[in-house]
Scaffold this active site. Structure first.
Site, PDB file in Angstrom:
ATOM      1  N   ASN A  59       3.179  -0.390  15.399  1.00 25.85           N
ATOM      2  CA  ASN A  59       3.156  -0.438  16.859  1.00 25.85           C
ATOM      3  C   ASN A  59       2.611  -1.800  17.277  1.00 25.85           C
ATOM      4  O   ASN A  59       1.418  -2.056  17.118  1.00 25.85           O
ATOM      5  CB  ASN A  59       2.260   0.706  17.373  1.00 25.85           C
ATOM      6  CG  ASN A  59       2.050   0.670  18.874  1.00 25.85           C
ATOM      7  OD1 ASN A  59       2.718  -0.074  19.592  1.00 25.85           O
ATOM      8  ND2 ASN A  59       1.117   1.476  19.356  1.00 25.85           N
ATOM      9  N   TRP A  60       3.498  -2.656  17.783  1.00 21.44           N
ATOM     10  CA  TRP A  60       3.067  -4.022  18.128  1.00 21.44           C
ATOM     11  C   TRP A  60       2.326  -4.073  19.465  1.00 21.44           C
ATOM     12  O   TRP A  60       1.813  -5.107  19.843  1.00 21.44           O
ATOM     13  CB  TRP A  60       4.274  -4.957  18.138  1.00 21.44           C
ATOM     14  CG  TRP A  60       4.672  -5.424  16.757  1.00 21.44           C
ATOM     15  CD1 TRP A  60       4.320  -4.849  15.559  1.00 21.44           C
ATOM     16  CD2 TRP A  60       5.468  -6.571  16.424  1.00 21.44           C
ATOM     17  NE1 TRP A  60       4.850  -5.565  14.515  1.00 21.44           N
ATOM     18  CE2 TRP A  60       5.566  -6.626  15.011  1.00 21.44           C
ATOM     19  CE3 TRP A  60       6.118  -7.546  17.172  1.00 21.44           C
ATOM     20  CZ2 TRP A  60       6.281  -7.633  14.345  1.00 21.44           C
ATOM     21  CZ3 TRP A  60       6.836  -8.543  16.506  1.00 21.44           C
ATOM     22  CH2 TRP A  60       6.912  -8.586  15.109  1.00 21.44           C
ATOM     23  N   LYS A  61       2.348  -2.987  20.225  1.00 20.96           N
ATOM     24  CA  LYS A  61       1.676  -2.954  21.534  1.00 20.96           C
ATOM     25  C   LYS A  61       2.115  -4.164  22.373  1.00 20.96           C
ATOM     26  O   LYS A  61       3.276  -4.554  22.292  1.00 20.96           O
ATOM     27  CB  LYS A  61       0.161  -2.892  21.335  1.00 20.96           C
ATOM     28  CG  LYS A  61      -0.236  -1.767  20.369  1.00 20.96           C
ATOM     29  CD  LYS A  61      -1.704  -1.523  20.307  1.00 20.96           C
ATOM     30  CE  LYS A  61      -1.975  -0.368  19.338  1.00 20.96           C
ATOM     31  NZ  LYS A  61      -3.372   0.014  19.280  1.00 20.96           N
TER      32      LYS A  61
ATOM     33  N   HIS B 187       0.875   7.739  23.484  1.00 22.40           N
ATOM     34  CA  HIS B 187      -0.171   6.957  22.801  1.00 22.40           C
ATOM     35  C   HIS B 187      -1.442   6.982  23.647  1.00 22.40           C
ATOM     36  O   HIS B 187      -1.369   7.009  24.878  1.00 22.40           O
ATOM     37  CB  HIS B 187       0.312   5.515  22.601  1.00 22.40           C
ATOM     38  CG  HIS B 187      -0.608   4.722  21.725  1.00 22.40           C
ATOM     39  ND1 HIS B 187      -1.775   4.174  22.196  1.00 22.40           N
ATOM     40  CD2 HIS B 187      -0.560   4.433  20.404  1.00 22.40           C
ATOM     41  CE1 HIS B 187      -2.398   3.562  21.189  1.00 22.40           C
ATOM     42  NE2 HIS B 187      -1.684   3.705  20.097  1.00 22.40           N
TER      43      HIS B 187
ATOM     44  N   GLU C  87      -3.418   4.785  24.490  1.00 19.79           N
ATOM     45  CA  GLU C  87      -3.528   3.706  25.483  1.00 19.79           C
ATOM     46  C   GLU C  87      -2.686   4.016  26.725  1.00 19.79           C
ATOM     47  O   GLU C  87      -3.035   3.613  27.831  1.00 19.79           O
ATOM     48  CB  GLU C  87      -3.131   2.364  24.836  1.00 19.79           C
ATOM     49  CG  GLU C  87      -4.237   1.878  23.908  1.00 19.79           C
ATOM     50  CD  GLU C  87      -3.767   1.075  22.706  1.00 19.79           C
ATOM     51  OE1 GLU C  87      -2.632   0.564  22.715  1.00 19.79           O
ATOM     52  OE2 GLU C  87      -4.555   0.982  21.733  1.00 19.79           O
TER      53      GLU C  87
ATOM     54  N   GLU D 187      -4.048  10.332  15.931  1.00 23.89           N
ATOM     55  CA  GLU D 187      -4.796   9.086  16.089  1.00 23.89           C
ATOM     56  C   GLU D 187      -6.101   9.361  16.830  1.00 23.89           C
ATOM     57  O   GLU D 187      -6.096   9.466  18.070  1.00 23.89           O
ATOM     58  CB  GLU D 187      -3.976   8.088  16.914  1.00 23.89           C
ATOM     59  CG  GLU D 187      -2.659   7.721  16.287  1.00 23.89           C
ATOM     60  CD  GLU D 187      -2.200   6.342  16.754  1.00 23.89           C
ATOM     61  OE1 GLU D 187      -2.100   5.456  15.913  1.00 23.89           O
ATOM     62  OE2 GLU D 187      -1.991   6.157  17.962  1.00 23.89           O
TER      63      GLU D 187
ATOM     64  N   GLY E 172      -8.155   0.475  16.645  1.00 26.08           N
ATOM     65  CA  GLY E 172      -8.578  -0.909  16.865  1.00 26.08           C
ATOM     66  C   GLY E 172     -10.056  -1.158  16.648  1.00 26.08           C
ATOM     67  O   GLY E 172     -10.573  -2.218  17.006  1.00 26.08           O
TER      68      GLY E 172
ATOM     69  N   SER F 183      -6.880   2.182  12.713  1.00 26.24           N
ATOM     70  CA  SER F 183      -7.516   1.282  11.744  1.00 26.24           C
ATOM     71  C   SER F 183      -7.013   1.443  10.312  1.00 26.24           C
ATOM     72  O   SER F 183      -7.792   1.292   9.370  1.00 26.24           O
ATOM     73  CB  SER F 183      -9.047   1.410  11.819  1.00 26.24           C
ATOM     74  OG  SER F 183      -9.511   0.991  13.081  1.00 26.24           O
TER      75      SER F 183
ATOM     76  N   GLY G 167      -1.339  -0.280  14.117  1.00 18.77           N
ATOM     77  CA  GLY G 167      -1.334  -1.264  15.198  1.00 18.77           C
ATOM     78  C   GLY G 167      -1.528  -2.662  14.631  1.00 18.77           C
ATOM     79  O   GLY G 167      -0.602  -3.286  14.116  1.00 18.77           O
ATOM     80  N   GLY G 168      -2.769  -3.137  14.680  1.00 25.41           N
ATOM     81  CA  GLY G 168      -3.096  -4.517  14.292  1.00 25.41           C
ATOM     82  C   GLY G 168      -2.488  -4.967  12.971  1.00 25.41           C
ATOM     83  O   GLY G 168      -1.927  -6.067  12.877  1.00 25.41           O
TER      84      GLY G 168
HETATM   85  P1  PGA Z   1      -4.806   0.092  15.014  1.00 23.79           P
HETATM   86  O1  PGA Z   1      -3.908   0.843  16.115  1.00 23.79           O
HETATM   87  O2  PGA Z   1      -4.073   0.221  13.689  1.00 23.79           O
HETATM   88  O3  PGA Z   1      -4.863  -1.343  15.484  1.00 23.79           O
HETATM   89  O4  PGA Z   1      -6.123   0.762  14.984  1.00 23.79           O
HETATM   90  C1  PGA Z   1      -3.277   2.063  15.811  1.00 23.79           C
HETATM   91  C2  PGA Z   1      -2.477   2.556  16.988  1.00 23.79           C
HETATM   92  O5  PGA Z   1      -2.916   2.430  18.133  1.00 23.79           O
HETATM   93  O6  PGA Z   1      -1.374   3.100  16.803  1.00 23.79           O
END
Ligand code: PGA
Length: 250
Positions: A9-11, A92, A94, A162, A168, A208, A229-230
């Site tokens: 997920n590149w957000k 998600h 967010e 999640e 993050g 993470s 994500g990251g």
């Molecule tokens: P993260 O994000 O790997 O940067 O913790 C995961 C996500 O939000 O899907």
């Protein structure tokens, strides 16, 4: 056997210059068993198609619950499909936090996604306060009842667990805590959709996930992959997570 899924997920990250990461990823995983998915920002979606080739499938990060209409700034499921996506991430944390998305809205979006022929990755997870109050299982159960559509199959639905406090932050639950939630999700899926469908829906862990913790997470029961994500932004990092997932399937 459920096919493992490594979902990135590149957000709100990535300009045209990032497309080279997908070339590198596709080149490194031509014959990988694991399914590899990237959800770029919508602005890169159609441009990413040629880079992804057959090695990587693409996803949207959200869609609207309606097919079309006066919804400035929104994207429909059909538009994502038209641009080259086969999946969409929905609910998600967010989106739930930044845009106040409710379970009902997530369910409506999921229905729209499935109706348009997209596969949905529906995200659920508890906050730190909820975990500390020992409410995790109740919260997960409630999110599942509220966010998931009545009709789903192992083909078109993926669940991503999640924990909000792990996204993050570099913190992850213990492996026992991950296993407890994934086993609970599996049980609830079987109860709601019947054993056949319930056993075939994939359950991802997210929050993470990094190259150095991926292997131990993938050993946990009912973990069928990861939503990353990251660590999905750089082909090198994501590649080692994909390799860990591939090894866990053996
Ligand atoms: P993260 O994000 O790997 O940067 O913790 C995961 C996500 O939000 O899907």
């Amino acid at each position: 056997m459920r096919r493992k899924l490594a979902a990135g997920n590149w957000k709100m990250n990535g300009l045209e210059s990032a497309l080279g990461e997908i070339d590198a990823l596709a080149a490194a995983h031509k014959a990988t068993q694991t399914e590899i998915m990237i959800a770029p920002p919508a602005t890169l979606l159609s441009r990413m198609v040629a880079h992804a080739g057959d090695a990587v499938v693409l996803a949207g990060q959200d869609c609207h619950s309606e097919e079309s209409g006066a919804h400035t700034g929104d994207i429909s499921a059909a538009m994502l499909k038209d641009a080259g996506a086969s999946y969409v991430i929905l609910g998600h944390s967010e989106r739930r936090t930044d845009h106040g998305e409710t379970n009902d809205q997530v369910r409506a979006k999921t229905r729209a996604a499935l109706a348009a022929g997209l596969k949905a990755v529906v995200c659920i997870g508890e906050t730190l306060a909820q975990r500390e109050a020992a409410n995790t299982i109740d919260i997960i159960g409630g999110q599942m009842s509220g966010s998931l559509p009545d009709l789903a199959t192992g083909e078109n639905l993926v669940i991503a667990y999640e924990p909000v406090w792990a996204i993050g932050t570099g913190k992850i639950p213990t492996l026992d805590q991950i296993g407890e939630v994934h086993d609970f999700i599996r049980m609830r899926l079987e109860r709601r959709y019947g054993a056949g469908v319930g056993r075939s829906v994939r359950i991802l862990y997210g929050g993470s996930v990094k190259p150095d913790n991926a292997a131990e997470i993938f050993d946990v029961s009912n973990v069928d992959g990861a939503l990353v994500g990251g660590a999905s932004l750089k082909a090198k990092d994501f590649s080692s997570i994909i390799s860990a997932l591939d090894a866990s399937a053996d």
